[in-house]
Structure formats: C-alpha cells, structure tokens
Scaffold this active site. Structure first.
Site, PDB file in Angstrom:
ATOM      1  N   ASP A 218       0.852  -1.184   0.000  1.00 33.67           N
ATOM      2  CA  ASP A 218       0.000   0.000   0.000  1.00 33.67           C
ATOM      3  C   ASP A 218       0.902   1.254   0.000  1.00 33.67           C
ATOM      4  O   ASP A 218       2.127   1.155   0.101  1.00 33.67           O
ATOM      5  CB  ASP A 218      -0.925  -0.025   1.227  1.00 33.67           C
ATOM      6  CG  ASP A 218      -2.121   0.905   1.070  1.00 33.67           C
ATOM      7  OD1 ASP A 218      -2.141   1.711   0.139  1.00 33.67           O
ATOM      8  OD2 ASP A 218      -3.045   0.831   1.908  1.00 33.67           O
TER       9      ASP A 218
ATOM     10  N   GLU B  18     -10.518   7.342   4.530  1.00 28.30           N
ATOM     11  CA  GLU B  18      -9.456   6.724   5.339  1.00 28.30           C
ATOM     12  C   GLU B  18      -9.471   7.250   6.782  1.00 28.30           C
ATOM     13  O   GLU B  18     -10.518   7.547   7.342  1.00 28.30           O
ATOM     14  CB  GLU B  18      -8.106   6.904   4.635  1.00 28.30           C
ATOM     15  CG  GLU B  18      -8.131   6.265   3.248  1.00 28.30           C
ATOM     16  CD  GLU B  18      -6.780   6.103   2.607  1.00 28.30           C
ATOM     17  OE1 GLU B  18      -5.780   5.869   3.297  1.00 28.30           O
ATOM     18  OE2 GLU B  18      -6.709   6.184   1.360  1.00 28.30           O
TER      19      GLU B  18
HETATM   20  C1  BGC Z   1      -5.035   3.293   0.592  1.00 26.87           C
HETATM   21  C2  BGC Z   1      -5.259   2.216  -0.442  1.00 26.87           C
HETATM   22  C3  BGC Z   1      -5.243   2.809  -1.826  1.00 26.87           C
HETATM   23  C4  BGC Z   1      -3.945   3.556  -2.027  1.00 26.87           C
HETATM   24  C5  BGC Z   1      -3.809   4.173  -3.405  1.00 26.87           C
HETATM   25  C6  BGC Z   1      -3.848   4.152   0.266  1.00 26.87           C
HETATM   26  O1  BGC Z   1      -3.820   5.271   1.093  1.00 26.87           O
HETATM   27  O2  BGC Z   1      -4.872   2.692   1.853  1.00 26.87           O
HETATM   28  O3  BGC Z   1      -6.475   1.556  -0.201  1.00 26.87           O
HETATM   29  O4  BGC Z   1      -5.411   1.801  -2.775  1.00 26.87           O
HETATM   30  O5  BGC Z   1      -3.839   4.592  -1.063  1.00 26.87           O
HETATM   31  O6  BGC Z   1      -4.648   5.253  -3.583  1.00 26.87           O
END
Ligand code: BGC
Length: 634
Positions: free
Chosen positions: A331, A524
């Site tokens: 990630d 998030e």
């Molecule tokens: C998230 C992921 C995401 C990635 C790319 C991260 O902050 O946890 O779920 O796919 O960013 O955008």
C-alpha cells in the site's frame, strides 16, 4: 571506477604531506566534479548495451504460451530492468515522464485525487498514453500498468457513473449485480487507458468508528468472499486487473491504536487469534479462486509485527496455502511503514513476499536499495525473478503486450446503460429498517415535503473517492441526480415542497415528509470518528419536519451505521438506510415510491451504542443488544 580514483587522491596527499595547497577553489571544483560523476554513475540511465530483441522474439508472440513468454522475457532482462518492474510510482511524484524509460518503471498510479490537469476522458487518455508511449521507448518495450482506486466507478472524472460505495453493494447482496457493476466500471476505466483498479476491499470492519467501513461489503467474511469474487471476475473480464485488499485483517484494527497521530484506528494495530485468521482468509481464498491478479497488503501491525514483513502470511498462506499466482503490491509507502532504515524495510518486505512497491515517491532511492540488496545477496536472485515473473505474467494475461486484444469503449463514461445499472444498484441497496409510514408511498400528485442536509447534495450521496480523495460536500457533479431531483422526477416538481432545514411556514402540512440526512464525505483515517451520529442540525431538521407531517420518513445517507437515539427512532414512522448511493439519486425515489421493491439487507451489524464496539460475529463488546442485527431489512 570511482573508488579507484579516490584511492589515488589519498596517495597524492600522502606523498606531499607538508605542501601547502594554494588554490583551494580547485579542490572544491575537483570535488564538485567528482560528486557529479558519482551521482551520475549511481543514477546512470540504463544504456542499451544489451541487444534489442527482434520483432519475432518469443515473448512478443501473442500465440505463444504465457509461461514461455514470461521465461523468455525474464531471460533477457538486466538487473535494472527487473528492478524497474517492481516500482509503482504515483503520477504526481514522477519527476519527468522520461523517467519511465530511464528507470524502466513497471507501473504508475493515480493516488486518490491525482488527475490530469484536463480532468476529462480525453485528458486522461492523453496523460496515460504519454506514459505508455514512454515505456515503449525502452529496449524491451514492457507495457506499464496504470492503476487507481475505482472504488465506486471511475469516480475520478466528473461525468463518470458513480456507483454505490461497496457497503451499498453489500446491502444489495446480489453477486450478479456486483459483477455487472464491476464490468461497467472496467469499461469506463478501459476507455481512458486504466488497466488496474485497487478494488475490491475485502475488509470486514468490526468497528463503525473506522473511516473505511463504506469501502467494504460489510462485516460478513462469507458475503465478502462471494461478492468479492463476483466483483473480481466482472472487472477482469474487461482486461482490468483487480486488487483484493487490504491483506489481512484490516477491518479488525483497534480503536486508539493507530500509529498515525492524526488517526484513531486506520493504519493501526490488529490483534487476532488463529481461528479469526482463518475467517479473515476466507474472502482471499475466494478471490484467488476468481483468479485475482493482485493483492494489496495493508498498513497495519499484525499481532506485533508490521504485516508487510509477515512472510508466514504473505508467502506461506497467500501464495502457498491459497495458491495465489498474481503479484503482491504494498500500500501507499507501505514497505516503509514501521521501519527506520529504508534499505532494511525494502529487504524485509520483498523477502516476506511483496512483489511490487507502491512507493509512491522516491523511486530512485528504491532502485538503488533494491539493486544493492540483490547485489549484496540480501534479496536472492530467485526472489527477484519470482517477483518480476508474477508482474510480467499479469501483464501478459491482461493482453497488454498484444494491444489488439484491448477494447476502447470511449463512449462508455457516464453512459445511459451504466447510469441505469447504477440506479438499479441504488434501489437494491436501500435497507428499510422501520416502516410505520406504509412505504412505499403512492407516486400521485399529493404534496410531499422534502428536507435534510443530504437531500440535494450529490457530494454527500457520492461520499469520498469522488474526484477528490476526501470527496466534495455540495451539489456539483455534472450528469448526476440528487435524491431530491429523483423524488421530483417521480412525483412531479409541483408536488414537492423542499426546504433544506425544514423551515416551513406554520400552516404548511402534508401527509408525508421525507428528511434525508447523514454524513459529510470523508476518506481513510480522516473519517475515524469517536461517535458517528446525526449532527445537531440534522436532528433539528427532523424535529421541525415532525410538526408538519403525519408520516415522517427518515432516510440516512452514510458510509456506516450511525448511533441513533432510540427515543428519536421511536418518534419516526419509517427509517431507510441508503448508504452512499453515488450519482444516481433517483434509485432512492424508486424504492420510496414503489417502482422497485425494498430488498436490501444490513451487510453489517447496526449498534445501539458506541460502547458495543467492537462487534465480533454479531456479538457486542458489552453484551447489550444491537439496534439491528446484520441481515435485517424489511
Ligand atoms: C489506501 C489504499 C489505496 C492507495 C492508493 C492508500 O492510502 O490505503 O487503499 O489503494 O492509497 O490510492
């Protein structure tokens, strides 16, 4: 070469220990040139001393078996070319487009909100094409993957179809529908050149305080397995690779244990048992069964260890026991989580089984570390070749080397059929939680009062991951229909009396009043919330509406169950949860006015109080009863 020169300088100084050097600027200039040469050496572009493969090279033959093509291509690659394939760089961190060639980059992403200046389908095509063209300038012409989070459609572009967020699809609980939504999403992605989506999320949230509940199908691993597999098949049938995430147990992170000082749960810690782990693996087993092309590792600490370094889980369970053949991607900045030394972090993550690093910046450092790690023997050639082969295999499977196999459905963005499908998904995802107002209402010319902060707010009904990472509160998305508009289209504008805060004149009365309230967009950890509930304004609006109508219908637009005051709920006649329905608000009117029957079921337990968190397998922490159990829906 550089080392050799340094030795010479030392010797010269030794031979004339007492001689005074009168021209210090020459030393400075000399050292400057040396430093420049050193940097140039370390960052030197790969000079194509190796032969350029002929047009009939085995790996270029579309009819040759994929395994043969992978082996042939791997056999031709230098260390630099291999290491480049392992790098996933955010497009905003790409210093120059030419770096794709210079560093042989394997994949580029649009992190949330990273869009071309011209944020139109044509703007996306131009941007991605320029990146792809750069990769074609390399010796081996290995195509790049271009990835982004299509969490609810190609929601980065104004005018694209925005489907309900996954929690709504979980409520609809219909695998065929989920597969159709995924295929439609893939068509919209494909038409702009995107060939990889960081979805679906297979997390099973145990705590509604987490800001990512709506990105999941709910808290039932069995449903996540079923819908996740359908989504993956639906996406990949259109040559768009899926990414099942966030491996493993991300939904079980604990409140107050985040290592990010801005967050409370997200990017935190999971403590789990072997039995729970088996449950958590269930959706990944199904994803592997659906031939998922990639799996993304979460950012959390898992039973005291950064999960990104957990070889037992990544190599042992996922690749070994479950037989995952695709590639593992970290990630955002994930390989460096919890770790001081970037070099060590790289070594540990790749040795644990990570195949591609979402860097997302600092790709030069990554290349240096990775190359040194292989040269030093800290990462074996075998591990490197395995990682590269996995990535190449996916690229071959998607048909990226054989461009002719990819469709360009340019007119699919926000198309009529896609919006129709999204509207159907919205209607199917609505969950009727209480019904004393005899829903559905009759779609006649009788006056209906409509109010609430989310009634005419497309930004709220779409939620985050809509053009911007955190979404945009307000009515702004072109081509979309708000819930209010949907109601007006159903019963006629003249029959609807709308006041956002239900500030109606005293005399105004109607049989039915609909108040649409809920959450503002968040994404998030920024959505971690001590007590998700209705705002004071929303509650005041509901109370005001109560005094004007016989039947009070409350519609909640939210990414998760909200803590509701039970006395309040008793005073409402009907209660409907519509989650984050996306661009097609008319789907809400479809169920309220009976064009479609209510069929949604709660995909997650709806708690009565925050003291009940976390909820494990339907059991509240404090043992008190839930407001509504998972699976409930009238
Ligand atoms: C998230 C992921 C995401 C990635 C790319 C991260 O902050 O946890 O779920 O796919 O960013 O955008």
């Amino acid at each position: 070469m550089v080392k050799h020169k340094q030795v010479k300088i030392k010797k010269a100084v030794k031979r004339h220990p007492k001689r005074k050097f009168r021209k210090p600027y020459l030393v400075v200039a000399f050292l400057g040139v040396m430093a420049w040469a050193l940097v140039g050496y370390v960052e030197r572009p790969f000079k194509a001393e190796l032969p350029t493969p002929s047009a009939d090279a085995l790996y270029k033959q579309s009819k040759a078996p994929i395994e043969d093509r992978v082996r042939d291509l791997l056999g031709r690659m230098s260390l630099e070319e291999k290491v480049g394939q392992l790098a996933l760089v955010d497009k905003n961190s790409l210093i120059k487009t030419e770096d794709i060639k210079r560093y042989n980059l394997g994949a580029i992403l649009s992190g949330a909100g990273a869009k071309p200046r011209d944020n139109t389908p044509a703007g996306w095509v131009a941007m991605i094409d320029s990146f792809k063209a750069e990769a074609q300038k390399t010796r081996l012409q290995i195509p790049i993957l271009y990835g982004l989070d299509a969490n609810h459609g190609h929601s980065n572009i104004p005018g694209a179809t925005v489907f309900p967020h996954f929690i709504g699809l979980g409520a609809a609980g219909d695998p065929a529908l989920v597969s159709q939504v995924a295929t439609a999403t893939a068509e919209e992605l494909d038409s702009t050149g995107v060939n990889w989506s960081y979805s679906p999320s297979l997390d099973a949230p145990e705590d509604i305080r987490w800001g990512r509940v709506y990105e999941t199908f709910g808290d039932n691993p069995a449903l996540n397995a079923q819908l996740g597999a359908s989504y993956i098949s639906g996406l990949q049938i259109e040559h768009v690779a899926a990414s099942a995430k966030h491996f493993l147990g991300t939904g079980s992170m604990l409140w107050g244990r985040s290592k990010n000082q801005n967050f409370k749960i997200d990017q935190g810690r999971v403590e789990t048992t072997t039995e729970e782990e088996a449950q958590m693996l269930m959706p990944y087993r199904a994803a592997v069964g659906a031939d998922v092309k990639s799996v993304m590792i979460g950012l959390q600490d898992y039973n005291g260890q950064p999960i990104i370094q957990n070889k037992n889980l990544i190599t042992g369970k996922l690749k070994g026991e479950l037989g995952f053949k695709g590639f593992v991607v970290s990630d955002w900045y994930g390989i460096y989580e919890w770790q001081q030394s970037k070099y060590l972090a790289t070594v540990k993550a790749f040795n644990a089984g990570v195949d591609m690093a979402m860097l997302p910046f600092n790709y030069k450092m990554f290349q240096r570390d990775m190359s040194s790690a292989v040269k030093n023997g800290d990462i074996s050639e075998e591990r490197l070749n395995d990682a590269v082969s996995r990535i190449l295999r996916v690229k071959f499977e998607l048909g990226l080397f054989d461009v002719a196999t990819i469709d360009n459905k340019a007119d699919s963005i926000g198309s009529g059929p896609h919006r129709q499908l999204a509207r159907q998904a919205v209607a199917k995802s609505a969950v009727l939680l209480k019904n004393e107002a005899s829903l559905p209402l009759l779609a006649n010319s009788e006056k209906v009062l409509v109010a609430g902060s989310s009634a005419d707010n497309i930004g709220r009904q779409c939620g985050a991951w809509t053009v911007e990472w955190q979404g945009i509160d307000g009515n702004w998305l072109p081509g979309a229909t708000s819930i209010l508009k949907g109601i007006e289209q159903t019963v006629g504008t003249n029959s609807v009396v709308y006041s956002q805060s239900a500030d109606y004149e005293n005399g105004i009365r109607a049989k039915n009043g609909i108040v649409v309230v809920g959450e503002k967009p968040y994404a998030e950890g920024w959505g971690d919330n001590q007590e998700p509930k209705l705002s004071d304004d929303d509650q005041a609006t509901i109370k005001k509406m109560r005094s004007h109508v016989d039947n009070l219908i409350v519609v909640i637009v939210s990414g998760r169950p909200l803590i509701l005051n039970q006395a309040d709920v008793s005073s409402w006649d009907s209660l409907v949860a519509v989650w984050l329905p996306g661009s097609e608000g008319a789907g809400v009117a479809d169920v309220l006015f009976g064009r479609t029957k209510f069929s949604g079921k709660l995909p997650i337990a709806w708690p009565a109080s925050i003291q009940q968190m976390p909820i494990k397998e339907g059991k509240t922490k404090d043992g008190t009863p839930l407001l509504f159990a998972r699976g409930f829906g009238l």
